[in-house]
Design an enzyme around this catalytic site. Structure first.
Site, PDB file in Angstrom:
ATOM      1  N   CYS A  31       0.840  -1.203   0.000  1.00  0.00           N
ATOM      2  CA  CYS A  31       0.000   0.000   0.000  1.00  0.00           C
ATOM      3  C   CYS A  31       0.875   1.252   0.000  1.00  0.00           C
ATOM      4  CB  CYS A  31      -0.974  -0.049   1.175  1.00  0.00           C
ATOM      5  SG  CYS A  31      -2.336   1.103   1.007  1.00  0.00           S
ATOM      6  N   HIS A  48      -3.657  -5.700   0.930  1.00  0.00           N
ATOM      7  CA  HIS A  48      -3.016  -5.918   2.234  1.00  0.00           C
ATOM      8  C   HIS A  48      -2.988  -7.396   2.607  1.00  0.00           C
ATOM      9  CE1 HIS A  48      -2.651  -1.742   3.725  1.00  0.00           C
ATOM     10  NE2 HIS A  48      -3.708  -1.515   2.963  1.00  0.00           N
ATOM     11  N   GLU A  83      -1.389  -8.695   4.984  1.00  0.00           N
ATOM     12  CA  GLU A  83      -1.352  -8.827   6.454  1.00  0.00           C
ATOM     13  C   GLU A  83      -2.741  -8.719   7.067  1.00  0.00           C
ATOM     14  OE1 GLU A  83      -0.803  -6.119   4.859  1.00  0.00           O
ATOM     15  OE2 GLU A  83      -1.348  -4.351   6.029  1.00  0.00           O
TER      16      GLU A  83
END
Lengths: 255, 962
Positions: free
Chosen positions: A94, A219, A221
């Site tokens: 990002c 993302h 994560e």
């Protein structure tokens, strides 16, 4: 070998802790440091993985990732060249992807900006889950090993529209540097909301020509456990994001 | 020299939204063309090549932008169709602050930097531009036009930094004043103190044989403000109930409404889950082995009505600081936001003077929360939006934040000799009189109260948060609180009231010159916190803060003289006894409740209710607000378990949001909300009861349990000086006590915002009494959590709880503009239902669960079908209901404590066994044929629509916001 991961943060970085958690969960040793500390210590080369996590570095106030990328150019140019020539991996998620592009680490390591991530076509920040096609490229066998060709991850950004002039775009495409594309459920390029920001050719992530530097808007994560998915089922949902971190760690442990 | 850099976008920027608004505002036939540029003004002793470097390296995106440079603000007189807008001096210019940081990196020394925006409208006339600009482009409270005549010879930006302040102690001679003059002093200085309070102050100084300084009066005004002291809730209320002919039915003297209702319930329940309640900046309850959980909700109504973006962003910024200021600093893990707006379809011509258009308020408020929350990296995980005309001049903005705190850091410690440290942003004139301002009603001319409006800088607060959490983990401070309403004045005196404090105001770092000692003391500049520590820890504390580039200044120390003493350049400017300062005068108020008879209203039975159902699905308060939720980063911190709204493949609005804030453990937190101000129009008592029921229902649906639930109460009410409005507040508080005790769910924190009213001409418009109840429940394992849409076809659908003809103030009646009807009531079996539903979920007997709220059974079933892409056939005959009810009543009644539960056929008996003894009906089953079908009591089909049709109606309302 357990790889050492340097997660670089600064004012406004905000996905650092969960990114650190993801690397740890995958079996890496993590070092979450402020850029001011790394600037003093100048030892990026002692790590195997450099990660630029998501967030709003310096508020994205002069453009997403702008000031952070300037600081990389001012302070870490040589370090990063050395780090990469020693076989290190760089992951930009990002805001980290925005920084990699604006500092010219992607698409090639020449520290000149060739492409950008600009304001979403919708004109606003959006947090939504997207389908991603994992295209065949040199980066795939490393980061996306054993993942199906169609995965889902969340995006959350206001400036994520991949944009470059036609010759740069052609070069990136021809070199197989596009790693992820926004697609619909059937795996085809599709308009908004499937392509959440209007990225050219649906580009959601690219790598350098070696595949060892990866930048992506989604993302990973944020998909470490089944419950992260909007329609999770406790026994059947497979967390794609976690696999990405495991692949990177395995690259060093088994490589 | 002042350099001007204009940044142009090479691409067509997305300015359509603005163009549409202008078209609408000026009644144009087609979209006007327009151009927008960013302008940077940089002052410094450097040449053009340096400016080129700055522009190319910092100010543009090389791929999409280009720039021009000029060595002055105006080369020529601008054209008539061009305008430039910039912030007032002293308003936070976030971009300029970041630019300074980058210039520092580049070793370029600048004197000043500012930003501005340039607009050009090739097809518009100057007068039209000047008329639309303050309505659509900028807010005159924080920004102004840069006029050519005024600035054509500008050679320095220094004037934007104010003039030097020369110390001059101001003493106000109140000892010789009569009543009228005392009132005048209060009014002229925006003290919001009434005559009785002024007299108490006069007596105090009479004893001291001296007059107060302005600083002393201000300190007292801040501490005694309604906002800080909650004088209505803590005062004495003579409450009466009367019938329609004003005959007295009941009389009661309430000594401290808060202590005798909300707090009393908590102490009576005495739950072992509560760690700290009503004491700190937030309530604290148990979470897991390592952490406690804290929760706080604030309102920021008045500021949001004047400057929606600044108002909501400082609202969220403020409540985040409340969490940082809880115990010895908690880590914020999630935020929620609830808004009450007026419908946005009103024309500009019909807007009362001084009122912003609802569309602007909606967009501004949402953007404010979005930018601040997202940039803080705190997920905004849920909320609610309510629409009613009465919120036109006084929207409501509730901002709440949850935090985790290590168990051993849940309490503060303050000792004489502790250093008082101010950390974070610099101090300016921002928000002066914010606390006293929110304690008065809005009048047309409040717009002149400029300094009460401010905007925030999230990155400053993010840095501050990181520094504080790191310092906390190293045990480098022993107490902390936020600088909120009342600024340093409230923060310092509140923390040190048991001991005393002295503070040196000239040490406070300032944003610009010219602040008086009093302004420094009461400034409400954002992004500041106060911490207390010991001398030996200062060095290490400073190291932590330096690394994060956060400023920290020792401004004083804790004493043991029980006095608050302030100095400016070694001169004493204030000395007050803490005992006097915190002995807040209590006043008596009268409250009169006029009892009304409830009248049932019966409509004619119809053959088909498909249209009615679709209208309800499309109503403002039912239609989903996914367009808000997607703008919030609700997944940062990687803790998401149940998202507020789903919009990929399946479309669903969750009953409660769930997060797993500590990924090292399995425990989750569910947050559910209850708000329905419309019931207040009939009886605030039941309104409050229903809100509590709704909030609890919502967390039960996802898997919460009654004994793990805590509540928050946030009142937004009209003027407590109106005895009927006050009576409503009293009744709502009574219900808070009754039902918290009934359910054994303690209140752990709360807040009230009064005087929510505004003047249109001479007419006073008061908001409906609005109580937001928030329920938070700890759930032991994320794997137990349920969704609220149908999972599979062929499953059984049950309703738990009985249905009564209770449509008063319901979504259905309000849509049909029907007044009257019976208000829903929470019945004695409610607790038993909550317990049984939880039991069934715990035993894994439930596939999905959703509550009946706005729009009743009809809407609840439809939402479950839409979310799961499944059909359902429902037989109203099987719904437990009172005798003689008509179809629409069973369909749309809003009787509380009802759940729709999906159960697999093989679990039917076990489920029914668990439910034995509570009202239960097996009302139908789910099907793969995607149709929503309802049969009336006689078995006749009264609704038969496709799920797609229902979804389309449901999503139709907010199209222009998506």
């Amino acid at each position: 070998m357990r790889p050492k991961v340097l997660i670089l943060r600064t004012a406004g970085t905000n996905c650092d802790k969960e990114t650190e958690f993801a690397f740890r969960l995958a079996g890496a040793d993590t070092y979450l440091y402020h850029i001011n500390r790394v600037k003093e210590e100048k030892n990026i080369t002692s790590y195997q993985i450099l990660c630029l996590p998501g967030g709003f570095s310096y508020g994205d106030n002069l453009g997403a990732g702008k000031i952070f990328s300037l600081e990389i150019l001012l302070w870490f140019k040589e370090e990063i060249e050395k780090f990469l020539s020693k076989g290190g991996l760089i992951l930009g998620i990002c805001n980290g992807f925005q920084i990699l592009l604006k500092s010219g680490i992607l698409p090639h390591l020449d520290f000149r900006q060739k492409a950008t991530l600009t304001f979403n076509d919708s004109g606003r920040f959006e947090d939504r889950w997207v389908y991603l096609k994992v295209t065949s490229s040199s980066a795939v066998s490393l980061w996306f090993k054993d993942l199906p060709p169609l995965i889902t991850l969340p995006v959350a950004h206001g400036e994520g529209k991949f944009y470059a002039d036609s010759s740069t775009l052609k070069e990136i495409e021809d070199n197989n540097q596009v790693v992820l594309r926004y697609v619909d459920k059937s795996g085809k390029l599709a308009p908004y909301p499937y392509n959440p920001n209007g990225s050219l050719n649906g580009i959601a992530g690219i790598s350098d020509s070696t595949g060892r530097v990866l930048g992506l808007m989604p993302h990973p994560e944020r998909f470490l456990f089944p419950h992260h998915h909007p329609h999770w089922e406790k026994d059947t949902t497979y967390p794609f994001g976690r696999k990405i971190f495991e692949n990177v760690v395995n690259y060093f442990s088994h490589g | 020299m002042v350099w001007r850099i204009d940044v142009f976008s090479k691409e067509d920027k997305n300015l359509k939204d603005l163009a549409y608004q202008i078209k609408e505002y000026l009644y144009l036939e087609r979209l006007p063309s327009l151009e927008l540029r960013k302008i940077y003004l940089i002052e410094g002793d450097f040449d053009r090549s340096t400016v080129e470097k700055i522009a190319s390296l910092l100010l543009i995106d090389r791929i999409t932008e280009t720039y021009t440079i000029a060595n002055c603000l105006f080369k020529d007189k601008p054209q008539d169709n061009e305008i430039i807008i910039t912030y007032h001096p002293g308003v936070c210019d976030e971009v300029a602050i970041s630019l300074n940081k980058a210039l520092q990196d580049l070793n370029i020394k600048t004197k000043n930097t500012r930003t501005a925006r340039f607009y050009k409208f090739p097809d518009l006339k100057r007068e039209d531009i000047l008329s639309l600009a303050p309505r659509l482009l900028y807010n005159p409270l924080i920004e102004h036009l840069v006029e050519y005549e005024q600035f054509k010879n500008l050679d320095t930006l220094d004037s934007f930094l104010g003039k030097e302040y020369e110390f001059n102690l101001k003493v106000i001679n109140i000892l010789d004043m009569n009543d009228e003059e005392l009132e005048k002093v209060s009014k002229e200085n925006f003290l919001s103190l009434n005559l009785d309070e002024m007299k108490v102050i006069k007596d105090y100084f009479k004893n001291l044989e001296r007059n107060p300084t302005d600083c002393e009066l201000e300190t007292i005004a801040q501490t005694w403000s309604e906002h800080c002291a909650h004088k209505t809730f803590r005062g004495i209320i003579e409450y009466e109930e009367r019938d329609r002919n004003y005959n007295l039915l009941k009389k009661q003297r309430i000594d401290n409404l808060l202590k005798s209702t909300v707090m009393k319930a908590t102490y009576q329940i005495n739950s072992c889950e509560c760690v700290s309640v009503f004491e700190d900046n937030a309530g604290i309850v148990n979470f897991n082995q390592t952490f406690n959980l804290c929760f706080k909700i604030e309102t920021h109504n008045h500021p949001s009505s004047l400057e929606p973006y600044g108002g909501s962003s400082t609202g969220i910024g403020g409540v985040i600081r409340d969490i940082l200021g809880t115990g010895r600093c908690a880590k914020p893990v999630a935020s929620i936001d609830v808004f009450c707006f007026a419908p946005w379809q009103i024309s500009y011509q019909d807007l009362p003077k001084g009122v912003l258009h609802p569309k602007r308020i909606i967009k501004g408020v949402v953007k404010g929360v979005r930018d601040y929350g997202n940039k803080m990296g705190i997920p905004t995980i849920g909320g609610a939006v309510i629409f009613d005309e009465r919120f036109l001049g006084n929207p409501l903005v509730y901002c709440g934040t949850l935090g985790l705190i290590p168990k051993e850091k849940s309490f503060k410690e303050v000792k004489p000799g502790d250093l008082i440290i101010l950390c974070g942003a610099k101090t300016g004139r921002d928000g002066i009189h914010g606390a006293t301002f929110s304690s008065t009603e809005l009048a047309e001319d409040t717009v002149s109260l400029r300094s009460a409006v401010q905007i925030g800088n999230p990155i400053e607060e993010k840095k501050l948060m990181e520094a504080l959490l790191r310092a906390r983990d190293k045990d480098l401070f022993s107490a902390i609180t936020d600088c909120g309403a009342g600024g340093l004045s409230s923060a310092v005196s509140e923390l040190s009231k048991e001991w005393g404090a002295k503070v040196y105001l000239d040490r406070v770092p300032l944003k610009y010159r010219g602040l008086t000692y009093t302004e420094i003391w009461i400034s409400e500049s954002q992004e500041r916190m106060v911490i207390f520590t010991q001398k030996e820890k200062l060095k290490e504390l400073k190291e932590v803060f330096d690394r994060e580039e956060v400023e920290l200044t020792v401004i004083g120390e804790v004493t043991s003289d029980r006095k608050l003493t302030l100095f400016y350049q070694d001169k004493k400017v204030c000395q007050l006894d803490m005992d006097f300062l915190f002995r807040i005068p209590r006043f008596k108020k009268k409250a009169v409740w006029i009892k009304r008879e409830e009248k049932d209203v019966k409509l004619k039975e119809k053959l088909d209710y498909a249209q009615d159902l679709k209208q309800l699905l499309a109503s403002l308060n039912v239609s989903p607000k996914d367009w808000i939720v997607t703008e919030y980063d609700h997944e940062v911190q990687g803790a998401s378990v149940v998202k507020p709204i789903l919009n990929q493949e399946k479309f669903a609005v969750s009953d409660a949001s769930v997060i797993r804030p500590d990924l090292e453990s399995e425990e989750c937190v569910a947050v559910g909300l209850g708000i329905n101000p419309f019931y207040s129009d009939i009886d605030p008592y039941w309104m409050a009861a229903l809100s509590i029921d709704e909030a609890i229902r919502n967390v039960i649906c996802v898997g919460g349990k009654l004994k793990k639930i805590s509540l928050l109460d946030n009142f937004s009410w009209g003027s407590p000086n109106d005895e009927r409005i006050l009576a409503g507040l009293v009744r709502a508080s009574f219900a808070c006590y009754d039902f918290a005790v009934k359910f054994s769910t303690p209140f752990i924190s709360g807040k009230d915002s009064l005087f929510n009213e505004y003047l249109v001409g001479n007419k006073r418009i008061s908001i409906p009494g609005t109580l937001l109840i928030s329920a938070v429940s700890i759930i032991s394992d994320w794997r137990r959590i349920l969704k609220n849409y149908f999972k599979n076809s062929g499953n059984l659908i049950y309703i738990v709880g009985a249905t009564y003809p209770e449509l008063g103030a319901s979504e259905y009646f309000r849509n049909l503009k029907i007044e009257g009807g019976c208000i829903p009531k929470v019945r004695d079996y409610a607790k038993e239902i909550f317990l049984r539903v939880s039991q069934a979920i715990e035993k894994d007997l439930v596939e999905s669960c959703h509550d009946c709220s706005e729009g009743g059974l009809g809407v609840a079933i439809s939402e479950m079908c839409i979310g799961g892409n499944k059909g359902a056939s429902i037989f109203l005959k099987e719904v437990p209901h009172s005798i003689g009810m008509l179809s629409y009543e069973i369909l749309f009644s809003e009787s509380p404590t009802r759940f729709i539960v999906e159960v697999r056929r093989d679990k039917r008996e076990s489920f029914q066994k668990v439910m034995q003894g509570v009202p239960l009906g097996l009302i139908g089953c789910t099907s793969s044929e995607e149709r929503i079908i309802f049969y009336n009591i006689n078995g006749k089909e009264i609704i038969n629509i496709s799920v797609d049709e229902a979804r389309e109606a449901w999503l139709s309302t907010f199209k222009e916001f998506r």
